[in-house]
Scaffold this motif. Sequence first.
Motif, mmCIF file in Angstrom:
data_model
loop_
_atom_site.group_PDB
_atom_site.id
_atom_site.type_symbol
_atom_site.label_atom_id
_atom_site.label_comp_id
_atom_site.label_asym_id
_atom_site.label_seq_id
_atom_site.Cartn_x
_atom_site.Cartn_y
_atom_site.Cartn_z
ATOM 1 N N VAL A 265 0.839 -1.152 0.040
ATOM 2 C CA VAL A 265 -0.064 -0.210 -0.054
ATOM 3 C C VAL A 265 0.766 1.203 -0.086
ATOM 4 N N ARG A 266 0.555 2.301 -0.716
ATOM 5 C CA ARG A 266 1.108 3.502 -0.695
ATOM 6 C C ARG A 266 -0.007 4.598 -0.249
ATOM 7 N N PRO A 267 0.214 4.996 0.983
ATOM 8 C CA PRO A 267 -0.846 5.793 1.391
ATOM 9 C C PRO A 267 -0.783 7.251 0.829
ATOM 10 N N SER A 268 0.517 7.553 0.450
ATOM 11 C CA SER A 268 1.021 9.115 -0.277
ATOM 12 C C SER A 268 0.124 8.931 -1.501
ATOM 13 N N HIS A 269 -0.404 7.861 -2.018
ATOM 14 C CA HIS A 269 -1.212 8.029 -3.373
ATOM 15 C C HIS A 269 -2.531 7.721 -3.366
ATOM 16 N N LEU A 270 -3.196 7.622 -2.183
ATOM 17 C CA LEU A 270 -4.561 7.488 -2.059
ATOM 18 C C LEU A 270 -5.004 9.069 -1.384
ATOM 19 N N HIS A 271 -6.224 9.003 -1.176
ATOM 20 C CA HIS A 271 -6.864 10.227 -0.503
ATOM 21 C C HIS A 271 -7.180 10.590 0.816
ATOM 22 N N ASP A 272 -6.844 9.782 1.660
ATOM 23 C CA ASP A 272 -7.197 9.677 3.252
ATOM 24 C C ASP A 272 -6.276 10.593 3.978
ATOM 25 N N PRO A 273 -6.379 11.504 4.494
ATOM 26 C CA PRO A 273 -5.760 12.344 5.274
ATOM 27 C C PRO A 273 -5.329 11.862 6.621
ATOM 28 N N ARG A 274 -6.076 10.835 6.902
ATOM 29 C CA ARG A 274 -5.862 10.342 8.288
ATOM 30 C C ARG A 274 -4.688 9.286 8.316
ATOM 31 N N VAL A 275 -4.243 8.842 6.969
ATOM 32 C CA VAL A 275 -3.071 7.862 6.877
ATOM 33 C C VAL A 275 -2.168 8.541 6.272
ATOM 34 N N PHE A 276 -2.265 9.480 5.669
ATOM 35 C CA PHE A 276 -1.204 10.226 5.276
ATOM 36 C C PHE A 276 -1.221 11.816 5.360
ATOM 37 N N ASP A 277 -0.089 12.445 5.853
ATOM 38 C CA ASP A 277 -0.143 13.655 6.117
ATOM 39 C C ASP A 277 0.187 14.812 5.098
ATOM 40 N N PHE A 278 -1.039 14.944 4.303
ATOM 41 C CA PHE A 278 -0.846 15.850 3.344
ATOM 42 C C PHE A 278 -0.474 17.341 3.458
ATOM 43 N N ALA A 279 -1.035 17.708 4.462
ATOM 44 C CA ALA A 279 -1.085 19.215 5.010
ATOM 45 C C ALA A 279 0.540 19.496 5.439
ATOM 46 N N GLY A 280 1.204 18.273 5.820
ATOM 47 C CA GLY A 280 2.488 18.659 6.301
ATOM 48 C C GLY A 280 3.491 18.402 5.373
ATOM 49 N N LEU A 281 3.083 18.144 3.757
ATOM 50 C CA LEU A 281 3.802 17.624 2.859
ATOM 51 C C LEU A 281 4.475 19.071 2.291
ATOM 52 N N MET A 282 5.743 19.481 2.534
ATOM 53 C CA MET A 282 5.960 20.894 1.991
ATOM 54 C C MET A 282 7.468 20.940 1.263
ATOM 55 N N LEU A 283 7.776 21.786 0.664
ATOM 56 C CA LEU A 283 8.748 22.016 -0.241
ATOM 57 C C LEU A 283 10.254 21.808 0.883
ATOM 58 N N GLY A 284 11.152 21.166 0.357
ATOM 59 C CA GLY A 284 12.383 20.911 1.104
ATOM 60 C C GLY A 284 12.185 19.739 2.125
ATOM 61 N N GLY A 285 11.229 18.969 2.129
ATOM 62 C CA GLY A 285 11.032 17.854 2.875
ATOM 63 C C GLY A 285 11.260 16.715 2.055
ATOM 64 N N LYS A 286 11.225 15.474 2.506
ATOM 65 C CA LYS A 286 11.409 14.374 1.940
ATOM 66 C C LYS A 286 10.425 14.001 0.663
ATOM 67 N N GLY A 287 10.780 13.830 -0.598
ATOM 68 C CA GLY A 287 9.968 13.521 -1.686
ATOM 69 C C GLY A 287 9.993 11.925 -1.827
#
Length: 295
Positions: A265-287
């Motif tokens: 499973v790749r939580p970052s490629h689904l749409h559930d903010p409860r299992v992946f912190d989309f809001a905390g994904l910022m430039l300069g972070g780990k991509g």
Amino acid sequence: MADTSLSPVLPLFANTPSSVSFKKLRKRLVRGALEVIDTYGLVDRRAIETGEKPHPKWLVCLSGGKDSYGLLAVLLDLQWQGALPVDLIACNLDQGQPGFPKHILPEWLTQNGVTHKIITEDTYSIVTDKVPEGRTYCSMCSRLRRGILYRVAREEGCEAIVLGHHRDDALATFMMNLIHGGRLAAMPPKLLNDDGDVQVFRPLITAAEDDLAKFAEAMEFPIIPCNLCGSQDGLQRVVMNRMLDEWERKKPGTRQVMAKALTNVRPSHLHDPRVFDFAGLMLGGKGEDDPNVPF
């Protein structure tokens, strides 16, 4: 890893076929179950073998269908080989369906020296009284059965209820949740109940249904069909299985690829903010690379 090359000495395996194909089938099912047990931590074998923990006790649910017979046989095989330091109690719940052959399971279990418990609860009358005509009984029947089995597990001092669901059951459940439930969920190999005092294990969750069918035929299990209540026609699960059959026919191996997806499973490629912190994904972070998603 259990040594599945040992010659059968259990009463259950006394008259099994000597063919290479059966030996490979038996080994495949046993190794698959042991892998599930170890991967998902169904039992801490090391702690038990060193005496740090006592032998746990499992309530193995036996319906009389091919899957639950296969489950019990595989667990007994592992137990005999010393790979499963667990006390097993086979349990059948007689729910009062008309025509249910009450003698088959007790006789078979006794003949094979299996510790067992037969529970009689007339849930059939409750279900037929409460469910409107034309609707399927399975949902309410399942809820009532689950409650009874939890109670029996507590009474017997069992830490887990063990079920015979296999890979194809998990995929059909996934498809039902996807299409009808609007969620991504299948059958977990390990689950803790709401009260937190009984676990539910599915050691055969990676096993193919075809393998279990061949195993049941070779073992000559006295199968009791799950159609006594007449509630199976038109079930959405049947529809899902037919869909999966069609996909498998068009592209052999589809079921196994789908089963692999449940473990990848790749939580970052689904749409559930409860299992992946989309809001905390910022430039300069780990991509991460995105090679399989088109722009």
